[in-house]
Design a protein around this motif. Structure first.
Motif, PDB file in Angstrom:
ATOM      1  N   UNK A   1       8.507   0.790  -9.386  1.00 37.54           N
ATOM      2  CA  UNK A   1       7.642   1.819 -10.255  1.00 37.54           C
ATOM      3  C   UNK A   1       7.891   3.267  -9.488  1.00 37.54           C
ATOM      4  N   UNK A   2       7.709   2.876  -8.205  1.00 37.95           N
ATOM      5  CA  UNK A   2       7.933   4.048  -7.222  1.00 37.95           C
ATOM      6  C   UNK A   2       9.446   4.704  -7.350  1.00 37.95           C
ATOM      7  N   UNK A   3      10.291   4.237  -7.676  1.00 38.01           N
ATOM      8  CA  UNK A   3      11.766   4.776  -7.621  1.00 38.01           C
ATOM      9  C   UNK A   3      12.060   5.252  -9.029  1.00 38.01           C
ATOM     10  N   UNK A   4      11.390   4.662 -10.024  1.00 40.86           N
ATOM     11  CA  UNK A   4      11.694   5.043 -11.389  1.00 40.86           C
ATOM     12  C   UNK A   4      10.941   6.466 -11.552  1.00 40.86           C
ATOM     13  N   UNK A   5       9.855   6.683 -10.551  1.00 42.61           N
ATOM     14  CA  UNK A   5       9.284   8.052 -10.601  1.00 42.61           C
ATOM     15  C   UNK A   5       9.869   8.953  -9.704  1.00 42.61           C
ATOM     16  N   UNK A   6      10.795   8.639  -8.999  1.00 40.59           N
ATOM     17  CA  UNK A   6      11.757   9.587  -7.978  1.00 40.59           C
ATOM     18  C   UNK A   6      11.449   9.427  -6.816  1.00 40.59           C
ATOM     19  N   UNK A   7      10.483   8.615  -6.009  1.00 35.84           N
ATOM     20  CA  UNK A   7      10.173   8.409  -4.796  1.00 35.84           C
ATOM     21  C   UNK A   7      11.432   7.777  -4.117  1.00 35.84           C
ATOM     22  N   UNK A   8      11.631   8.196  -2.865  1.00 37.90           N
ATOM     23  CA  UNK A   8      13.169   7.772  -2.136  1.00 37.90           C
ATOM     24  C   UNK A   8      12.420   6.758  -1.053  1.00 37.90           C
TER      25      UNK A   8
ATOM     26  N   UNK B   1       0.867  -1.209  -0.116  1.00 36.25           N
ATOM     27  CA  UNK B   1       0.063  -0.114   0.048  1.00 36.25           C
ATOM     28  C   UNK B   1       0.925   1.364  -0.024  1.00 36.25           C
ATOM     29  N   UNK B   2       1.785   1.253   0.865  1.00 37.42           N
ATOM     30  CA  UNK B   2       2.835   2.401   0.765  1.00 37.42           C
ATOM     31  C   UNK B   2       3.556   2.698  -0.258  1.00 37.42           C
ATOM     32  N   UNK B   3       4.108   1.304  -1.181  1.00 32.25           N
ATOM     33  CA  UNK B   3       4.695   1.648  -2.428  1.00 32.25           C
ATOM     34  C   UNK B   3       3.954   1.971  -3.481  1.00 32.25           C
TER      35      UNK B   3
ATOM     36  N   UNK C   1       4.424  10.033  -6.727  1.00 32.74           N
ATOM     37  CA  UNK C   1       5.631  10.390  -7.678  1.00 32.74           C
ATOM     38  C   UNK C   1       5.363  10.680  -8.976  1.00 32.74           C
ATOM     39  N   UNK C   2       4.525   9.895  -9.583  1.00 33.98           N
ATOM     40  CA  UNK C   2       4.403   9.845 -10.988  1.00 33.98           C
ATOM     41  C   UNK C   2       3.551  11.213 -11.292  1.00 33.98           C
ATOM     42  N   UNK C   3       2.872  11.742 -10.384  1.00 36.19           N
ATOM     43  CA  UNK C   3       2.359  12.943 -10.585  1.00 36.19           C
ATOM     44  C   UNK C   3       3.108  14.194 -10.175  1.00 36.19           C
ATOM     45  N   UNK C   4       4.322  13.811  -9.894  1.00 35.36           N
ATOM     46  CA  UNK C   4       5.463  15.161  -9.487  1.00 35.36           C
ATOM     47  C   UNK C   4       5.590  15.513  -8.138  1.00 35.36           C
ATOM     48  N   UNK C   5       4.935  14.609  -7.449  1.00 32.16           N
ATOM     49  CA  UNK C   5       4.993  14.922  -5.722  1.00 32.16           C
ATOM     50  C   UNK C   5       6.396  14.592  -5.156  1.00 32.16           C
ATOM     51  N   UNK C   6       7.032  15.083  -4.274  1.00 35.54           N
ATOM     52  CA  UNK C   6       8.425  14.800  -3.823  1.00 35.54           C
ATOM     53  C   UNK C   6       7.948  13.788  -2.527  1.00 35.54           C
TER      54      UNK C   6
END
Length: 403
Positions: free
Chosen positions: A115-122, A21-23, A30-35
């Motif tokens: 997917x999350x990390x590819x979009x920039x999530x840490x 759920x968190x991922x 992140x895909x929507x541009x959020x940090x």
């Protein structure tokens, strides 16, 4: 004279818990541009098998987002499905409302993290959230890494940290419900080919007779289920099976670690014979809880997944939690955008809390059907006759599908 470095900008969203759920929530935001940053207490993903698939509309949502692209995973409409111990004959074709995605939770988490990390999530593993404080415009989060504690600032905080959620507890949100009086033991076991015989949708076990595959079998000592691991993983050895027992729990019985001797003893109590296994791995036990958080939001703090609800039957946890994440991602994304305001954040609870309540009700009904007392036997007899109608079966399937 050098100019002092500007303080780091706060994260848009801090998420506690790197489960599915968190991922998923992190990937959507992140895909929507959020940090986005995720804090996970454990150093690495768990190797312990958990859920074995996604059931309901959530399966279609994952496929529509391309999360299954490049894999052999496919969403299916099963001709039969369980409602507790009852078999729903749903048939084939477009009239079947139910969708399933057979996938081990570990594989799903791998896809969602990629997917999350590819979009920039840490994703920060080995980082334990130990507290937080809300302010008018942000949340400050205390994070411990080894012996070091640091403070991180985010505009919003989301607890996806499971049934024992620290976020829920520190937000002061109640978690009413009940703990069941039965215990399930689950394991992957090896059964040699000469000790078990497959016959279409059932197995022949020496000394026991015919046992239905991939659904609960109600027996005098409790319930037993068995499924070939190859259903979930085509690379699994043909003699590897996922088995579970379900029986009354003693007051002093532990509900965490299980030895192979305890597993064998449970087989004897439930089946009335010894199950001829030659080995077992990933042995665990669970006690059914049926609870829902009183609220899904406190100011800038939100709950999703098992932090918001736990169910005592029916394979609904991932389905409901995934839909929590998708709804919350839409609401938070709108609030973070330049056009969006915060008014829509209240709609998250208004939509998802009733959905969680519906799932709570139908999983409680499934658990009641599976009990071994006279009332449950009478209920199964009446309900079994009703769900023999395809219309009634599909009506129950829609409950499961909607989550």
């Amino acid at each position: 004279m050098s100019t002092p470095a500007a303080p780091p900008q706060p994260w848009d969203i801090a998420i506690v818990g790197a489960g599915p759920i968190g991922l998923l929530l992190a990937g959507e935001l992140a895909a929507d541009g959020s940090r986005v940053v995720i804090f996970e207490r454990e150093d690495s993903p768990s190797s312990m098998p958990k859920a074995n698939g996604v059931v309901g509309r959530a399966a279609r949502e994952l496929a529509q987002r391309g999360i299954l692209a490049g894999t052999r995973l496919r969403v299916r409409t099963p001709p039969r499905f369980q409602f507790g111990p009852l078999v729903l004959n749903l048939g084939f074709g477009p009239g079947n409302p139910l969708h399933i995605l057979p996938v081990p939770q570990s594989r799903l988490e791998e896809l969602l993290e990629r997917r999350a990390t590819q979009h920039g999530a840490d994703v920060r593993r080995g980082h334990e959230v130990i507290g937080f404080a809300q302010r008018d415009d942000s949340v400050t989060v205390d994070v411990r890494t080894g012996e070091v504690t640091s403070v991180v600032k985010a505009r919003y905080l989301v607890g996806c940290d499971g049934a024992h959620s620290l976020v829920r507890k520190q937000a002061g949100i109640g978690f009413p419900g009940f703990t069941g009086d039965e215990i399930s033991r689950i394991a992957r076991v090896t059964l040699p080919a000469d000790r078990i015989t497959r016959r279409r949708d059932s197995f022949e076990i020496p000394g026991l007779g015919s046992i239905a595959a991939m659904r609960p079998n109600l027996l005098p000592g409790g319930a037993f289920s068995i499924a070939p691991m190859s259903v979930l993983d085509r690379a699994a050895p043909p003699d590897l099976y996922l088995v579970s027992t379900h029986e009354p729990r003693r007051d002093d019985e532990p509900s965490d670690s299980v030895s192979i001797d305890e597993l064998r003893a449970s087989f004897r109590r439930v089946l009335g014979v010894d199950l001829p296994i030659t080995g077992a791995t990933a042995i665990r036990s669970t006690v059914g809880n049926s609870r829902q958080a009183e609220a899904y939001r406190r100011g800038r703090v939100f709950l999703a997944g098992d932090a918001a609800h736990v169910f005592n039957a029916g394979g609904s946890a991932l389905n409901v939690g995934i839909q929590d994440a998708l709804e919350l991602a839409d609401r938070l994304g709108a609030a973070l955008s330049s056009e969006g305001g915060t008014d829509g954040l209240d709609a998250y609870e208004a939509i998802r809390h009733p959905a969680g309540h519906r799932a709570l009700q139908h999983t409680r009904a499934q658990a009641a059907l599976g009990r071994s007392d006279d009332s449950a036997r009478a209920l199964r007899e009446i309900m079994g006759g009703l769900v023999a109608s395809r219309r009634a079966a599909r009506s129950l399937a829609r409950l499961i599908e909607d989550g």
